[in-house]
Design a protein around this motif. Sequence first.
Motif, mmCIF file in Angstrom:
data_model
loop_
_atom_site.group_PDB
_atom_site.id
_atom_site.type_symbol
_atom_site.label_atom_id
_atom_site.label_comp_id
_atom_site.label_asym_id
_atom_site.label_seq_id
_atom_site.Cartn_x
_atom_site.Cartn_y
_atom_site.Cartn_z
ATOM 1 N N VAL A 61 8.884 -3.813 7.404
ATOM 2 C CA VAL A 61 8.832 -4.174 5.891
ATOM 3 C C VAL A 61 9.478 -5.634 6.053
ATOM 4 N N ILE A 62 10.727 -6.043 7.024
ATOM 5 C CA ILE A 62 11.318 -6.945 7.379
ATOM 6 C C ILE A 62 10.282 -7.933 7.772
ATOM 7 N N GLN A 63 9.491 -7.667 8.767
ATOM 8 C CA GLN A 63 8.436 -8.553 9.381
ATOM 9 C C GLN A 63 7.639 -8.858 8.356
ATOM 10 N N GLU A 64 7.020 -8.136 7.423
ATOM 11 C CA GLU A 64 6.083 -8.264 6.331
ATOM 12 C C GLU A 64 6.658 -9.472 5.228
ATOM 13 N N THR A 65 8.008 -9.426 5.088
ATOM 14 C CA THR A 65 8.600 -10.182 3.944
ATOM 15 C C THR A 65 8.989 -11.538 4.634
ATOM 16 N N HIS A 66 9.030 -11.616 5.962
ATOM 17 C CA HIS A 66 9.266 -12.902 6.680
ATOM 18 C C HIS A 66 7.690 -13.643 6.905
ATOM 19 N N ASP A 67 7.084 -12.921 7.004
ATOM 20 C CA ASP A 67 5.595 -13.668 7.274
ATOM 21 C C ASP A 67 5.054 -14.079 5.839
ATOM 22 N N THR B 170 8.210 -3.521 -6.363
ATOM 23 C CA THR B 170 8.925 -2.914 -5.234
ATOM 24 C C THR B 170 10.152 -3.657 -4.969
ATOM 25 N N ASP B 171 11.445 -3.264 -4.859
ATOM 26 C CA ASP B 171 12.384 -3.963 -4.857
ATOM 27 C C ASP B 171 13.184 -3.257 -3.513
ATOM 28 N N TRP B 172 12.998 -3.745 -2.131
ATOM 29 C CA TRP B 172 13.000 -2.726 -0.923
ATOM 30 C C TRP B 172 14.974 -3.229 -1.067
ATOM 31 N N LYS B 173 15.640 -2.104 -0.292
ATOM 32 C CA LYS B 173 17.089 -2.010 -0.187
ATOM 33 C C LYS B 173 17.366 -1.629 1.267
ATOM 34 N N LEU B 174 17.484 -2.614 1.722
ATOM 35 C CA LEU B 174 17.952 -2.516 3.228
ATOM 36 C C LEU B 174 19.416 -2.067 3.480
ATOM 37 N N ILE B 175 19.406 -0.893 4.514
ATOM 38 C CA ILE B 175 20.816 -0.581 4.806
ATOM 39 C C ILE B 175 21.298 -0.980 6.123
ATOM 40 N N ALA B 176 22.282 -1.715 6.222
ATOM 41 C CA ALA B 176 22.806 -2.578 7.383
ATOM 42 C C ALA B 176 24.315 -2.370 7.774
ATOM 43 N N ILE B 177 24.809 -2.728 8.881
ATOM 44 C CA ILE B 177 26.137 -2.774 9.254
ATOM 45 C C ILE B 177 26.292 -3.961 10.188
ATOM 46 N N PRO C 100 0.819 -1.296 -0.083
ATOM 47 C CA PRO C 100 0.025 -0.077 0.006
ATOM 48 C C PRO C 100 0.947 1.292 -0.081
ATOM 49 N N ASP C 101 2.193 1.351 0.539
ATOM 50 C CA ASP C 101 2.977 2.312 0.382
ATOM 51 C C ASP C 101 3.740 2.684 -0.968
ATOM 52 N N THR C 102 4.188 1.436 -1.468
ATOM 53 C CA THR C 102 4.648 1.658 -2.739
ATOM 54 C C THR C 102 3.609 1.638 -4.132
ATOM 55 N N MET C 103 2.512 0.963 -3.894
ATOM 56 C CA MET C 103 1.744 0.363 -4.764
ATOM 57 C C MET C 103 2.065 -0.191 -5.958
ATOM 58 N N ALA C 104 3.102 -1.029 -5.565
ATOM 59 C CA ALA C 104 3.815 -2.143 -6.524
ATOM 60 C C ALA C 104 3.813 -3.533 -5.917
ATOM 61 N N LYS C 105 3.785 -4.536 -6.696
ATOM 62 C CA LYS C 105 3.951 -6.069 -6.190
ATOM 63 C C LYS C 105 5.647 -6.075 -5.705
#
Length: 292
Positions: free
Chosen positions: A218-224, A151-158, A108-113
């Motif tokens: 977002v991570i929780q949504e993709t994990h679910d 939608t192609d999420w790009k997480l920033i992590a360290i 619903p935030d990006t309006m893309a699959k």
Amino acid sequence: MYETVVSGKRYTTGYRIYIRQNGQLISPFHDIPLYANKEQMIMNMVVEIPRWTNAKLEIATGEKMNPLKQDVKKGKLRFVRNCFPYKGYIWNYGALPQTWEDPTHVSPDTMAKGDNDPIDVCEIGEQVGYPGQVKQVKILGVMALLDEGETDWKLIAIDVNDPMASVMNDIDDVKTHFPELIRATHHWFKIYKMPDGKPANHFAFDGQCKDKAYAHSVIQETHDAWKRLIEGKIPCKAPTHDIDVTNITVDNSPYKAHVKLHQPLEAKSNHIDEPSRIDGKDNKWYHIKAQL
């Protein structure tokens, strides 16, 4: 805990990197836990592409045990171009296990699959990783690339072992301690396909990088979504996706293998076996005119 097992020659379509634990093959997609420490919100990350390299390695989601392979498009191995001033990928690039960007679900935030892959991670620590390495990381934020209508999420992590990890707790810390990195990341994703004649990429949220709290949602949504897939609540083969869900650890999965899986290959450390030179258009510099 994990070791890599290499099959085939680098820069060929038969090249594969399997992951093994205690002498048994495992799936880096399904068998490595999402959380290394859930209480402290530390995630496992599978490194696919080390910083400064060009070969587009990825988890083979459609193959049994999901080894890493080099992506192929129109029969040719894929390499990311050197878009000046960037050399290959500018972070250690990889994915979070046990996540899946559902191609049947519209955000619903990006309006893309979703893009049908595990969620991507850009790890910004100083150590250069190696393909198949499993890093423990802190999530700092997320950017939403819109790639061909997905939608192609790009997480920033360290990496939690990085010298800067103790002061990096949210996206504003990246802007403070690693100035220009977020802007460079946005610019890199905007232009990296342009040398191949494609237009500049677009983003949700006007290209802004969302904070840690949003990233974790977002991570929780993709994990679910992954849990629905691995538990058989979503078909693993459909017109929108074809995922191999063979695993050895997910107890409530109908796809759990009940025999030990072995690969009769000699293990070798991938970070010691440095790649040979890439020649031609896959290693030259491209000078792209596009606004930051």
